[in-house]
Motif scaffolding. Structure first.
Motif, short mmCIF file in Angstrom:
data_model
loop_
_atom_site.label_atom_id
_atom_site.label_comp_id
_atom_site.label_asym_id
_atom_site.label_seq_id
_atom_site.Cartn_x
_atom_site.Cartn_y
_atom_site.Cartn_z
N MET A 1 8.54 9.05 9.47
CA MET A 1 9.25 8.76 8.22
C MET A 1 9.48 10.04 7.41
O MET A 1 10.48 10.17 6.73
N LYS B 1 0.86 -1.19 0.00
CA LYS B 1 0.00 0.00 0.00
C LYS B 1 0.89 1.23 0.00
O LYS B 1 2.02 1.20 0.49
N GLU C 1 3.17 8.46 8.27
CA GLU C 1 3.69 7.14 8.63
C GLU C 1 4.87 7.28 9.59
O GLU C 1 5.62 8.25 9.54
N MET D 1 2.46 4.76 1.04
CA MET D 1 2.69 5.40 2.33
C MET D 1 2.08 6.79 2.35
O MET D 1 2.06 7.49 1.34
N THR D 2 1.61 7.19 3.53
CA THR D 2 1.11 8.55 3.71
C THR D 2 2.18 9.39 4.40
O THR D 2 3.19 8.87 4.86
#
Length: 114
Positions: free
Chosen positions: A29, A16, A22, A18-19
């Motif tokens: 991140m 999926k 995260e 990443m936002t």
């Protein structure tokens, strides 16, 4: 075409996307311009750990041991890789001082000799 390729690769591998919010092992991140908000999770973990303890049942030496061993180890990993904002550090220190001097979070006023 770039987003289509990205979607195809993500779909093929079963990942999926990443936002921006995260985190990995408690470290963000991606950083934004507001570092205080980025590291707010650390402050929440410190406060939740302090609120869970019954400091009134502990002596000052017991509270000191808990603060030094448990609370001060929470932001250590993040401080090794990031420079935490001074406002965040001061706010965490404020909560630690209140727990150490009073043993709880119910009192609004107390005398901290630091």
């Amino acid at each position: 075409m770039k987003t289509n390729t990205k979607g195809m690769v993500l779909n093929y591998l079963g990942f999926k996307a990443m936002t921006r919010s995260e985190s990995l092992l408690g470290s963000p991140m991606f950083l934004t311009n507001n570092h205080t908000r980025d590291f707010l999770l650390i402050k929440k973990r410190v406060i939740s750990r302090l609120e869970g303890w019954k400091g009134r049942l502990l002596s000052r030496a017991g509270r000191t041991t808990l603060v030094k061993t448990v609370i001060q180890s929470i932001p250590t990993d993040n401080m090794a890789t990031f420079k935490l904002p001074n406002a965040l550090c001061e706010d965490m220190n404020k909560h630690i001082r209140k727990f150490w001097w009073t043993g709880s979070f119910e009192k609004d006023r107390f005398l901290a000799l630091t």
